[in-house]
Design an enzyme around this catalytic site. Structure first.
Site, PDB file in Angstrom:
ATOM      1  N   CYS A  73       0.781  -1.191   0.043  1.00 48.67           N
ATOM      2  CA  CYS A  73      -0.043   0.042   0.167  1.00 48.67           C
ATOM      3  C   CYS A  73       0.777   1.215  -0.017  1.00 48.67           C
ATOM      4  CB  CYS A  73      -1.037  -0.080   1.142  1.00 48.67           C
ATOM      5  SG  CYS A  73      -0.038   0.184   2.891  1.00 48.67           S
ATOM      6  N   CYS A 126      -2.924  -1.364   8.673  1.00 44.06           N
ATOM      7  CA  CYS A 126      -2.431  -0.168   9.499  1.00 44.06           C
ATOM      8  C   CYS A 126      -2.099  -0.258  10.673  1.00 44.06           C
ATOM      9  CB  CYS A 126      -3.353   1.114   9.191  1.00 44.06           C
ATOM     10  SG  CYS A 126      -3.555   1.612   7.399  1.00 44.06           S
TER      11      CYS A 126
END
Length: 151
Positions: free
Chosen positions: A33, A102
Site C-alpha cells: 500500500c 495499518c
C-alpha cells in the site's frame, strides 16, 4: 466506514513530529500500500517519556500511528511491548478489514523503535522484543509470513 475516533485521530493527530535526541527510532513500511511509519521515542529508566511519529500513508495509517503513540506514552517498555494491533484498532473503535494492516504497522513501528533502543544499548533485542531486526519482523508479519524462516 470509519469511526469518529479514527476520523478524530486522522484530522487531529497526536504526537506528530520528531524527537531530536530520541534514543529509539523505528521505521516500518508496507510495500503493497506504500504506507511508511517512523516512530521516535525518548526512553528514560525503562519508561517512554516522549514519543512522536511521522507517517506517510492513508488516514487509517495516520490514525493508528497517533493512537499507538498515545497508548505507549508514559508506559514502561514492557507495557509498550504488550501493545497489539488489535488493541490499537479497538481503541479506535474498529477499522475496516481492508485497513487492519495499518494497525499492524503501528504495532510493528513501536517494536522497531524498541529494537533500535536495545541495539543502541548493546543488548540483543531478540529475547525481549522477539526479533533482532526490522527485516525479520516484517518478514514474519508481512505477506511472506508462511515463508518466514524465523517463525
Amino acid at each position: 466506514m470509519y469511526s469518529e475516533k479514527v476520523m478524530d485521530h486522522f484530522t487531529n493527530p497526536r504526537n506528530v513530529g520528531e524527537i531530536a535526541d530520541a534514543n529509539a527510532v523505528g521505521e516500518v513500511g508496507n510495500p503493497t500500500c506504500g504506507d511508511i511509519m517512523r516512530i521516535y521515542m525518548k526512553i528514560e529508566d525503562g519508561v517512554i517519556t516522549d514519543v512522536k511519529f511521522k507517517t506517510f500513508g492513508c488516514g487509517a495509517a495516520v490514525a493508528t500511528s497517533s493512537m499507538a503513540t498515545e497508548m505507549v506514552k508514559g508506559k514502561t517498555i514492557a507495557e509498550a511491548l504488550a501493545l497489539t494491533n488489535k488493541a490499537v484498532a479497538e481503541a479506535l473503535d474498529g477499522l475496516p478489514p481492508i485497513k487492519m494492516h495499518c494497525s499492524v504497522l503501528a504495532e510493528d513501528a513501536i517494536k522497531a523503535a524498541l529494537i533500535d533502543y536495545y541495539k543502541r544499548q548493546g543488548i540483543d533485542p531478540k529475547p525481549i522484543v522477539g526479533f533482532d531486526s526490522v527485516a525479520e519482523m516484517e518478514c514474519c508479519h508481512g505477506d511472506l509470513h508462511e515463508a518466514c524462516q524465523h517463525a
